[in-house]
Design a protein around this motif. Sequence first.
Motif, PDB file in Angstrom:
ATOM      1  N   ASP A  38      10.791 -13.123  -9.838  1.00  0.00           N
ATOM      2  CA  ASP A  38      10.861 -14.336  -9.008  1.00  0.00           C
ATOM      3  C   ASP A  38      11.310 -15.558  -9.809  1.00  0.00           C
ATOM      4  O   ASP A  38      11.961 -16.453  -9.293  1.00  0.00           O
ATOM      5  CB  ASP A  38       9.490 -14.630  -8.382  1.00  0.00           C
ATOM      6  N   ARG A 117       2.029  -4.967 -13.346  1.00  0.00           N
ATOM      7  CA  ARG A 117       1.903  -4.217 -12.101  1.00  0.00           C
ATOM      8  C   ARG A 117       2.623  -2.874 -12.222  1.00  0.00           C
ATOM      9  O   ARG A 117       3.477  -2.693 -13.078  1.00  0.00           O
ATOM     10  CB  ARG A 117       2.471  -5.017 -10.934  1.00  0.00           C
ATOM     11  N   SER A 119       4.667  -1.481 -10.055  1.00  0.00           N
ATOM     12  CA  SER A 119       6.033  -1.475  -9.531  1.00  0.00           C
ATOM     13  C   SER A 119       6.977  -2.269 -10.424  1.00  0.00           C
ATOM     14  O   SER A 119       6.571  -2.896 -11.392  1.00  0.00           O
ATOM     15  CB  SER A 119       6.010  -2.109  -8.143  1.00  0.00           C
ATOM     16  N   GLY A 123       8.762  -5.099  -6.490  1.00  0.00           N
ATOM     17  CA  GLY A 123       7.674  -4.453  -5.758  1.00  0.00           C
ATOM     18  C   GLY A 123       7.919  -2.975  -5.472  1.00  0.00           C
ATOM     19  O   GLY A 123       7.184  -2.358  -4.710  1.00  0.00           O
ATOM     20  N   ASP A 125       7.971   0.950  -6.334  1.00  0.00           N
ATOM     21  CA  ASP A 125       7.413   1.984  -7.204  1.00  0.00           C
ATOM     22  C   ASP A 125       8.563   2.911  -7.597  1.00  0.00           C
ATOM     23  O   ASP A 125       9.092   3.645  -6.766  1.00  0.00           O
ATOM     24  CB  ASP A 125       6.331   2.755  -6.433  1.00  0.00           C
ATOM     25  N   SER A 147       6.018  -2.234   3.299  1.00  0.00           N
ATOM     26  CA  SER A 147       6.105  -3.573   2.713  1.00  0.00           C
ATOM     27  C   SER A 147       6.099  -3.490   1.192  1.00  0.00           C
ATOM     28  O   SER A 147       5.370  -2.685   0.619  1.00  0.00           O
ATOM     29  CB  SER A 147       4.899  -4.414   3.157  1.00  0.00           C
ATOM     30  N   LYS A 148       6.895  -4.368   0.577  1.00  0.00           N
ATOM     31  CA  LYS A 148       6.932  -4.372  -0.887  1.00  0.00           C
ATOM     32  C   LYS A 148       5.637  -4.933  -1.477  1.00  0.00           C
ATOM     33  O   LYS A 148       5.419  -4.871  -2.680  1.00  0.00           O
ATOM     34  CB  LYS A 148       8.128  -5.178  -1.384  1.00  0.00           C
ATOM     35  N   HIS A 149       4.797  -5.514  -0.615  1.00  0.00           N
ATOM     36  CA  HIS A 149       3.534  -6.053  -1.115  1.00  0.00           C
ATOM     37  C   HIS A 149       2.442  -4.986  -1.206  1.00  0.00           C
ATOM     38  O   HIS A 149       1.344  -5.256  -1.680  1.00  0.00           O
ATOM     39  CB  HIS A 149       3.063  -7.212  -0.223  1.00  0.00           C
ATOM     40  N   LEU A 150       2.744  -3.787  -0.739  1.00  0.00           N
ATOM     41  CA  LEU A 150       1.778  -2.684  -0.837  1.00  0.00           C
ATOM     42  C   LEU A 150       2.218  -1.718  -1.931  1.00  0.00           C
ATOM     43  O   LEU A 150       3.420  -1.547  -2.155  1.00  0.00           O
ATOM     44  CB  LEU A 150       1.717  -1.934   0.503  1.00  0.00           C
ATOM     45  N   TYR A 153       5.525   1.473  -2.616  1.00  0.00           N
ATOM     46  CA  TYR A 153       6.679   1.094  -1.787  1.00  0.00           C
ATOM     47  C   TYR A 153       7.949   1.749  -2.342  1.00  0.00           C
ATOM     48  O   TYR A 153       8.206   1.706  -3.547  1.00  0.00           O
ATOM     49  CB  TYR A 153       6.804  -0.432  -1.789  1.00  0.00           C
TER      50      TYR A 153
END
Length: 332
Positions: A38, A117, A119, A123, A125, A147-150, A153
Amino acid sequence: MVRGLRRLHRFEKRILEVARLQEDLVHIEQYGFSRKADNGFRFPIYALRIGKSSALKKRPVGIVAGVHGLETIGVRILLDFLHHCLANPDFFPELHNGKVGIHAIPMVNPGGIALRRRSNPAGVDLMRNSGVEAVRSMPFFGGHRLSKHLPYYRGNTLEPESRALYRFIFQSFFATKGRLMPVVDVHSGFGSVDHVWWPYASTKEPCRDTPLFESMGRFLKIQAGHSKLNFGPQSESYTTHGDLWDLYYDHYWKYHESDKNWKGRFLPLTLEVGTWSDLRESPTRMLNRKNIFNPDAERKQQTISAISKIPARSVSSIADIGKRLAQPEIAM
Ligand SMILES: [Zn+2]
């Protein structure tokens, strides 16, 4: 991100230290970049080529780690292993006398390590990212596109890290004739047992090298004394979508499909180091997502020492795989 960055830099420093141990035997390359984080960072992916150039070309074996950013124990095992091979020529003489060359990527997912993290920075995997559809996968854990937040993904296209790894595998192994070429991908995970898996993750159907993988497993378990390793196809434990090794393995055979007498064998193996042996002593570890995959500090050091030094079972099994299987004349 600061703590993660510090850890990433520590590993990068260790890669350079390994390269410096035997400068005439080690080549370091920047092989690609991670997906952009980001804040705009793209993290470099390094590759190491260890051995004489003829061995790297004609008798290659491989080891990679850090596909999942939380499983840094794998990165440490890989770096300790390479360090040990280079610092002690007697441990793996074939590397020094031109009989075997090691191709290594110590951190496939440097962005995941920096961001702490599993991923990559987008986000995704990476072990769910290949696009291979499983026959019947575990819901959610086996990969999803919700969702990429889970976690787990799958993403929608092949991520830069997955492409860099594929390019690396293609360039290092696809053209080599008449060799058995094991490539070990080091992970850490659930349970207290160390597993070694071969394809497929997507189906319980046997892959075409199943008899060969089975004899490797028997050899390492019985003759080489790695009796605690649990060998089997990945799908024996669980079935997932998007396993990268399924994709690369099938591409290897597609690439050679017109040559009916092709004798090379690309043999991807996933070593999953069980990190739960200390759960009874520290059950609260379960409550922390990072610690699920990493034992506490003291135990971690014991695990790493046990695995990466002689008579370390798991890592000497990698060396044994390299030694025994870079020689196609071995009867399998
Ligand atoms: Zn993993």
